[in-house]
Scaffold this active site. Structure first.
Site, short mmCIF file in Angstrom:
data_model
loop_
_atom_site.label_atom_id
_atom_site.label_comp_id
_atom_site.label_asym_id
_atom_site.label_seq_id
_atom_site.Cartn_x
_atom_site.Cartn_y
_atom_site.Cartn_z
N ARG A 95 -8.11 -9.01 4.89
CA ARG A 95 -8.08 -9.15 6.34
C ARG A 95 -8.35 -10.61 6.70
NH1 ARG A 95 -11.30 -4.66 5.04
NH2 ARG A 95 -10.47 -2.65 5.74
N HIS A 135 -2.16 -9.84 9.67
CA HIS A 135 -2.21 -8.44 9.26
C HIS A 135 -0.87 -7.99 8.68
CE1 HIS A 135 -4.74 -4.87 9.22
NE2 HIS A 135 -3.67 -4.16 9.51
N HIS A 158 -10.17 -0.01 1.58
CA HIS A 158 -10.25 1.18 2.42
C HIS A 158 -11.27 2.15 1.84
CE1 HIS A 158 -5.89 0.51 4.01
NE2 HIS A 158 -6.79 -0.13 4.72
#
Length: 313
Positions: free
Chosen positions: A165, A259, A285
């Site tokens: 990110r 992104h 994640h």
């Protein structure tokens, strides 16, 4: 001078202390990122503002499920996106649960509030050739040894190589980088650290930045930060976003945000044969379901996997 009754009443019903306590809860106990904390607190602040009205009443006393639904419905009528509505629903549900447990609300009035499903628009994904073209342009610009151009090249190479990110990228410190092992340690959501590998092209760009670019920009405030701004401090995420948009235009490839490079990296990993679990680890994640929503499988890869695996293919 003495305070007026109106001023005393305003101070008595000021929601700022509640928001301050909620902010501390989100950051210290929930471990949410500063960006998420700001978004949640802003959403709840607007809700409390909406609950204003009579000066003699506590805004929280008017907070119930019907009021929450009406507030969200009004924003939907005003054209608020489904993604923003989903985030605001999550914010007020979190607030109501916290306020109930901390004694500000007699009941958890948001427990039954249902979140609208956001539209699942996938970000722009670059083709492999387009990604190569973008990075080639960044490298060509860095050929003049301008420290900013060297930084931009290294930042783009690392974004695409790791799929991190933008907030993780700008938070990387020099000691987090292991050029020999070609890994970088990043801090993701919930202050969770993970180590992500990168390839030889990214290492080459990073070495050029560390040897010839970073020393030219480094200042007293930049002892640890890997990527620096023009004034020597840690680079701002907005600066890197601007770099990505500008260089996609120069390269003649589809415009995208950082992104989009993250999504492109995940997509290309899958297309190259990586499994979802590996992509989950790379992206950071917590749930595999998030990775499944975030990535997509190309028809070609789906057909190839079917042909290889099914006995009657």
């Amino acid at each position: 001078m003495g305070t007026t009754a109106r001023e005393t009443d305003r101070e008595r019903h000021d929601e700022v202390p509640v928001l301050e306590a909620f902010t501390r809860f989100l950051g210290l106990q929930r471990g949410l990122s500063p960006h998420t904390v700001r978004a949640y607190v802003t959403d709840v602040g607007q809700l409390l503002e909406h609950l204003g009205g009579d000066e003699d009443a506590d805004p929280l006393a008017r907070l119930d499920l019907t009021t929450l639904r009406a507030w969200l419905a009004d924003q939907r009528r005003r054209g608020m996106s489904r993604a923003t509505l989903a985030r605001r629903t999550a914010a007020v549900r979190t607030f109501c649960t916290w306020a109930h447990r901390s004694g500000h609300l007699a009941q958890d009035v948001g427990a039954r509030l249902r979140s609208p499903r956001p539209n699942r628009h996938l970000p722009t994904v670059l083709a492999v050739d387009d990604a190569a073209q973008l990075l080639a342009v960044a490298q060509d610009r860095a050929g003049d040894d301008d420290p900013v151009h060297l930084r931009d090249w290294a930042a783009l190479e690392l974004l695409y190589a790791t799929g991190v990110r933008i907030s993780e990228l700008v938070g990387v410190d020099v000691p987090d980088l292991d050029a020999g092992e070609r890994t970088v340690r990043v801090t993701g959501k919930g202050d969770k650290d993970r180590v992500v590998p990168f390839g030889v092209p990214a290492r080459r760009a990073l070495e050029a930045w560390l040897e010839r670019g970073r020393p030219a920009l480094a200042g007293p405030a930049s002892a640890r930060a890997l990527f620096l701004g023009a004034r020597g401090g840690r680079v701002d995420p907005r600066t890197i976003r601007g770099v990505v948009h500008r260089l996609t235009a120069v390269a003649g490839v589809p415009d995208l945000a950082p992104h989009g490079l993250r999504h492109s990296a995940a997509t290309h990993l899958l297309a190259g044969g990586s499994d979802l679990r590996t992509v989950q680890e790379v992206l950071g994640h917590s749930s595999l379901a998030t990775t499944q929503r975030y990535t997509h499988v190309t028809p070609e890869r789906l057909l190839a996997a079917y042909t290889q695996a099914h006995p009657r293919a």
